[in-house]
Motif scaffolding. Structure first.
Motif, PDB file in Angstrom:
ATOM      1  N   ARG A  71       0.838  -1.205   0.000  1.00 37.47           N
ATOM      2  CA  ARG A  71       0.000   0.000   0.000  1.00 37.47           C
ATOM      3  C   ARG A  71       0.872   1.254   0.000  1.00 37.47           C
ATOM      4  NH1 ARG A  71      -3.534  -1.306   4.848  1.00 37.47           N
ATOM      5  NH2 ARG A  71      -3.162  -3.340   3.942  1.00 37.47           N
ATOM      6  N   LEU A  72       0.274   2.357  -0.333  1.00 34.40           N
ATOM      7  CA  LEU A  72       0.948   3.640  -0.246  1.00 34.40           C
ATOM      8  C   LEU A  72      -0.036   4.681   0.242  1.00 34.40           C
ATOM      9  CD1 LEU A  72       1.215   5.380  -3.664  1.00 34.40           C
ATOM     10  CD2 LEU A  72       0.360   3.081  -3.541  1.00 34.40           C
ATOM     11  N   ASN A  73       0.490   5.866   0.549  1.00 31.32           N
ATOM     12  CA  ASN A  73      -0.327   6.970   1.070  1.00 31.32           C
ATOM     13  C   ASN A  73      -1.118   6.582   2.315  1.00 31.32           C
ATOM     14  OD1 ASN A  73       0.509   8.838  -0.904  1.00 31.32           O
ATOM     15  ND2 ASN A  73      -0.967   8.016  -2.364  1.00 31.32           N
ATOM     16  N   ALA A  74      -0.528   5.660   3.099  1.00 33.25           N
ATOM     17  CA  ALA A  74      -1.056   5.359   4.426  1.00 33.25           C
ATOM     18  C   ALA A  74      -0.336   6.262   5.416  1.00 33.25           C
ATOM     19  CB  ALA A  74      -0.831   3.883   4.759  1.00 33.25           C
ATOM     20  N   SER A  75      -0.568   6.068   6.707  1.00 36.90           N
ATOM     21  CA  SER A  75       0.173   6.817   7.724  1.00 36.90           C
ATOM     22  C   SER A  75       0.867   5.822   8.641  1.00 36.90           C
ATOM     23  CB  SER A  75      -0.758   7.726   8.530  1.00 36.90           C
ATOM     24  OG  SER A  75      -1.802   6.974   9.135  1.00 36.90           O
ATOM     25  N   LEU A  76       2.096   6.130   9.010  1.00 30.22           N
ATOM     26  CA  LEU A  76       2.877   5.312   9.938  1.00 30.22           C
ATOM     27  C   LEU A  76       3.324   6.234  11.061  1.00 30.22           C
ATOM     28  CD1 LEU A  76       4.106   2.435  10.353  1.00 30.22           C
ATOM     29  CD2 LEU A  76       6.204   3.336   9.342  1.00 30.22           C
ATOM     30  N   SER A  77       2.987   5.877  12.286  1.00 32.60           N
ATOM     31  CA  SER A  77       3.257   6.758  13.427  1.00 32.60           C
ATOM     32  C   SER A  77       3.880   5.971  14.565  1.00 32.60           C
ATOM     33  CB  SER A  77       1.963   7.411  13.928  1.00 32.60           C
ATOM     34  OG  SER A  77       1.226   7.978  12.861  1.00 32.60           O
ATOM     35  N   ALA A  78       4.755   6.634  15.319  1.00 31.85           N
ATOM     36  CA  ALA A  78       5.360   6.012  16.498  1.00 31.85           C
ATOM     37  C   ALA A  78       4.441   6.199  17.698  1.00 31.85           C
ATOM     38  CB  ALA A  78       6.717   6.638  16.774  1.00 31.85           C
ATOM     39  N   HIS A  79       4.218   5.116  18.437  1.00 23.90           N
ATOM     40  CA  HIS A  79       3.431   5.198  19.668  1.00 23.90           C
ATOM     41  C   HIS A  79       4.215   6.048  20.663  1.00 23.90           C
ATOM     42  CE1 HIS A  79       1.187   4.097  23.244  1.00 23.90           C
ATOM     43  NE2 HIS A  79       0.344   3.368  22.530  1.00 23.90           N
ATOM     44  N   PRO A  80       3.553   7.000  21.347  1.00 25.66           N
ATOM     45  CA  PRO A  80       4.298   7.894  22.241  1.00 25.66           C
ATOM     46  C   PRO A  80       4.849   7.224  23.494  1.00 25.66           C
ATOM     47  CG  PRO A  80       1.937   8.300  22.414  1.00 25.66           C
ATOM     48  CD  PRO A  80       2.122   7.327  21.287  1.00 25.66           C
ATOM     49  N   GLU A  81       4.305   6.071  23.874  1.00 29.43           N
ATOM     50  CA  GLU A  81       4.726   5.432  25.118  1.00 29.43           C
ATOM     51  C   GLU A  81       5.301   4.032  24.928  1.00 29.43           C
ATOM     52  OE1 GLU A  81       1.501   5.508  27.873  1.00 29.43           O
ATOM     53  OE2 GLU A  81       1.513   7.695  28.074  1.00 29.43           O
ATOM     54  N   ARG A  82       4.920   3.353  23.874  1.00 29.62           N
ATOM     55  CA  ARG A  82       5.365   1.971  23.676  1.00 29.62           C
ATOM     56  C   ARG A  82       6.315   1.871  22.487  1.00 29.62           C
ATOM     57  NH1 ARG A  82      -0.409  -1.314  24.121  1.00 29.62           N
ATOM     58  NH2 ARG A  82      -1.010  -0.536  26.186  1.00 29.62           N
ATOM     59  N   ASP A  83       7.036   0.755  22.421  1.00 29.73           N
ATOM     60  CA  ASP A  83       7.926   0.500  21.289  1.00 29.73           C
ATOM     61  C   ASP A  83       7.117  -0.103  20.141  1.00 29.73           C
ATOM     62  OD1 ASP A  83      10.095   1.466  22.655  1.00 29.73           O
ATOM     63  OD2 ASP A  83      10.688  -0.477  23.434  1.00 29.73           O
ATOM     64  N   GLU A  84       6.222   0.719  19.608  1.00 26.55           N
ATOM     65  CA  GLU A  84       5.313   0.270  18.557  1.00 26.55           C
ATOM     66  C   GLU A  84       5.171   1.341  17.484  1.00 26.55           C
ATOM     67  OE1 GLU A  84       2.300  -2.468  21.322  1.00 26.55           O
ATOM     68  OE2 GLU A  84       1.658  -0.481  20.622  1.00 26.55           O
ATOM     69  N   LEU A  85       4.863   0.870  16.281  1.00 29.29           N
ATOM     70  CA  LEU A  85       4.502   1.745  15.172  1.00 29.29           C
ATOM     71  C   LEU A  85       3.067   1.443  14.785  1.00 29.29           C
ATOM     72  CD1 LEU A  85       7.694   1.392  12.926  1.00 29.29           C
ATOM     73  CD2 LEU A  85       7.298   3.004  14.797  1.00 29.29           C
ATOM     74  N   ILE A  86       2.328   2.473  14.378  1.00 25.64           N
ATOM     75  CA  ILE A  86       0.904   2.326  14.074  1.00 25.64           C
ATOM     76  C   ILE A  86       0.680   2.672  12.602  1.00 25.64           C
ATOM     77  CG2 ILE A  86      -1.424   3.064  14.687  1.00 25.64           C
ATOM     78  CD1 ILE A  86      -0.056   4.104  17.357  1.00 25.64           C
ATOM     79  N   LEU A  87       0.173   1.709  11.847  1.00 21.48           N
ATOM     80  CA  LEU A  87      -0.114   1.899  10.426  1.00 21.48           C
ATOM     81  C   LEU A  87      -1.621   1.989  10.224  1.00 21.48           C
ATOM     82  CD1 LEU A  87       1.087   1.828   7.453  1.00 21.48           C
ATOM     83  CD2 LEU A  87       0.503  -0.604   7.471  1.00 21.48           C
ATOM     84  N   PHE A  88      -2.061   3.046   9.528  1.00 22.60           N
ATOM     85  CA  PHE A  88      -3.499   3.212   9.294  1.00 22.60           C
ATOM     86  C   PHE A  88      -3.765   3.616   7.852  1.00 22.60           C
ATOM     87  CE2 PHE A  88      -7.140   6.148   8.963  1.00 22.60           C
ATOM     88  CZ  PHE A  88      -8.161   5.249   9.247  1.00 22.60           C
ATOM     89  N   GLY A  89      -4.806   2.979   7.262  1.00 24.20           N
ATOM     90  CA  GLY A  89      -5.317   3.390   5.954  1.00 24.20           C
ATOM     91  C   GLY A  89      -4.393   3.053   4.801  1.00 24.20           C
ATOM     92  N   GLY A  90      -4.538   3.824   3.711  1.00 21.63           N
ATOM     93  CA  GLY A  90      -3.714   3.629   2.523  1.00 21.63           C
ATOM     94  C   GLY A  90      -4.517   3.164   1.326  1.00 21.63           C
TER      95      GLY A  90
END
Length: 583
Positions: free
Chosen positions: A64-83
């Motif tokens: 996929r492309l044009n999704a969003s990838l964000s770092a969790h502010p408290e955990r060692d996780e990345l959050i992928l949404f949409g696309g």
């Protein structure tokens, strides 16, 4: 009253033209959006069946492309949404939520009731309050044929602590758009630019809105000074002082009927907040003139905030017209912008420390830190263009053009303790690196940059990726591949192939089976026609014997306008791939 100056008249005229175009687009888009609203409602009906939070371990997300990838502010996780995903015939939109566990290098899919509708080219900002909040604004939904677009103007928040979605229904916000940029700045979300497109018209924006995270209200900002021209896809970053930096972006203008002219913006601006300590409703635009090595003109680049007060830019594409064809040069380089020094510089890989030591021992006094990336007979450090070939499942050869620093192309890559030249010669493995691409998703966590997915093109074919790479931005030694690109995921249906309309709800998987049987038979036919490898025949003998066949095949794939050098390069890559698969 004095007469208006020519400049004032010109500005007023441009504003009127923009306002007329926005009204025109709005009228034409209304009908399209009404049609798409029914399809969006159908998807939301399916989502409404989700009544509980379900988190399940899963394979890496589909391309996929044009999704969003964000770092969790408290955990060692990345959050992928949409696309979005395009297979040559259909466009598929997603509202799936995936979590990547950095420590475990594993993915999980989280189904949450009442999520936002499917979308791409939206913007996300993460704030730490309340156990972490992920804010989503805007984006677009496209019809399956990619001819109609619905631009969202809704605002959502994902409460990370409770894993619940909430739509924030307030008025006074930006109009529907995609390709805009949004950042968290103190206790506000700041939205800039973007575009709105209908089937026949489009409009680009340069307006600025602020959403107050305490009062949950939108405010349209009216900064003084001369700001950026309307654009989408720019770099937007918040400085530690609470100011905002805008760089680059893309826009297009209609020159005449059915003729558009695109512009790659390379200018840079600072949006400065005045009246610190008050309700910061006074802002001013200032143009920046940074020093250093600036990024080459491009669109589709990805951005993130790195350590040491630096923002970064990765990849992108520069389209050039060549003999009545548009060819895109894709990039995989990293540029850093030092916000304190107002300076750009190219990110250079230094190579692992073990390799540096070997090279320093092998060399004499000239082996210094600045020469980490040089080997015997190698050119000095600096951007170098290299070309790679990757073969997809259907046999298509993807030619990938990359711009990397000199250490990326040096041949010595020994990991052994042997420091002799023979040990260096044995190390024939190339360094791991993401291929050149545009529209990738970036996130930074603990000083590590993570690059997920994106796309590149070969001829008329688009390759959408789902690989994942990381690099330590503090050390800048080497890339690590966390998820490799799987050629089997590279589905592409030609326009002439039959197009079923009944699989819209199923997502990209719906087209795989019908494609598979056709492509397998095509592959079988092609393999039967390829010149076979003779018993005990070496590649150095096989290539001269069959070279004309492969050149003819490469010419057929690339078209009559392709340059001889590129055709030969593709032919040799195809021959090598077939040879390696036969012996």
């Amino acid at each position: 009253m004095g007469k208006k100056s020519k400049k004032e008249k010109k500005v007023k005229g441009a504003e009127k033209t923009a306002a007329k175009m926005e009204k025109k687009v709005s009228r034409r888009a209304k009908k399209e959006e009404e049609d798409l609203e029914a399809l969006i409602a159908e998807f939301q009906t399916l989502d409404a069946k989700k009544t509980q939070i379900i988190e399940t371990a899963c394979a890496p997300p589909s391309p996929r492309l044009n999704a969003s990838l964000s770092a969790h502010p408290e955990r060692d996780e990345l959050i992928l949404f949409g696309g979005e995903y395009f297979n040559g015939q259909k466009t598929f939109l997603y509202n799936e939520l995936y979590i990547y566990n950095i420590r475990k290098n594993s993915w999980s899919k989280v189904d949450i009731p009442n999520p936002p509708p499917r979308r791409c080219a939206h913007q996300v900002a993460v704030v730490p309050q309340g156990g972490g909040q992920l804010w989503v604004f805007g984006g677009e939904f496209a019809s399956p044929d990619g001819e109609q677009f619905y631009h969202y103007k809704d605002l959502w928040v994902l409460h990370l602590a409770t894993k619940t979605w909430e739509q924030i229904k307030v008025t006074g916000g930006p109009s529907g758009r995609s390709g805009h940029r949004m950042v968290a700045c103190k206790r506000q979300l700041i939205v800039f630019g973007g575009f709105h497109e209908s089937a026949r018209d489009y409009v680009y924006y340069n307006d600025v809105y602020a959403f107050n995270l305490d009062t949950f209200t939108w405010t349209k900002l009216s900064p003084s000074g001369t700001g950026p021209a309307p654009r989408s896809g720019c770099q937007m970053a918040t400085t530690p002082e609470g100011n905002i930096i805008i760089y680059g972006g893309y826009s297009k203008q209609r020159i005449k009927k059915d003729v558009d002219k695109g512009t790659l913006h390379t200018d840079m601006f600072l949006l400065k907040a005045e009246g610190v300590g008050k309700e910061e409703d006074k802002w001013v635009w200032n143009r920046l003139t940074p020093s250093g090595v600036k990024p080459t003109p491009r669109s589709g680049f990805s951005v993130a905030i790195g350590p040491n007060n630096r923002s970064l830019l990765f990849g992108g594409v520069h389209d050039e017209e060549e003999e009545e064809r548009i060819e895109g040069d894709f990039f995989s380089d990293i540029y850093f912008y030092d916000m304190g020094k107002n300076r750009w510089f190219l990110g250079q890989l230094k190579g692992p420390k073990s390799e540096k030591k070997k090279r320093r021992r092998g060399k004499k006094a000239e082996a210094e830190g600045a020469g980490d990336g040089e080997a015997e007979g190698q050119p000095p450090q600096g951007p170098v263009e290299i070309v790679k070939e990757v073969v997809a499942e259907d046999g298509t050869v993807m030619t990938i053009k990359q711009v990397v620093s000199a250490p990326e192309v040096e041949p010595e890559r020994s990991e052994s303790e042997d420091e002799e030249e023979a040990g260096d010669d044995e190390a024939s493995g190339e360094k791991v690196e993401p291929c050149a691409r545009s529209n990738a998703m970036l996130a930074v966590k603990h000083g590590g940059l993570y690059v997920y997915g994106g796309m590149f093109e070969v001829g008329d074919r688009q390759f959408t990726l789902n690989d994942l790479y990381s690099i330590d931005l503090h050390k800048m030694e080497e890339w690590k591949v966390l998820v490799e690109m799987d050629p089997k995921t590279q589905e592409w249906l030609e326009e002439s192939e039959s197009d079923e309309e009944g699989d819209d709800v199923e997502g990209a998987e719906g087209g795989e089976e019908e494609e598979g049987s056709d492509e397998e038979s095509e592959d079988d036919e092609e393999e039967e026609q390829h010149p076979s490898v003779q018993l005990d025949e070496k590649y150095t003998d096989y290539l001269p014997r069959t070279e004309q066949y492969w050149i003819k095949l490469a010419r057929h794939n690339m078209g009559p306008d392709a340059k001889e050098k590129k055709v030969a390069k593709l032919a040799h890559a195809m021959a090598k791939t077939f040879y390696d698969g036969s012996v």
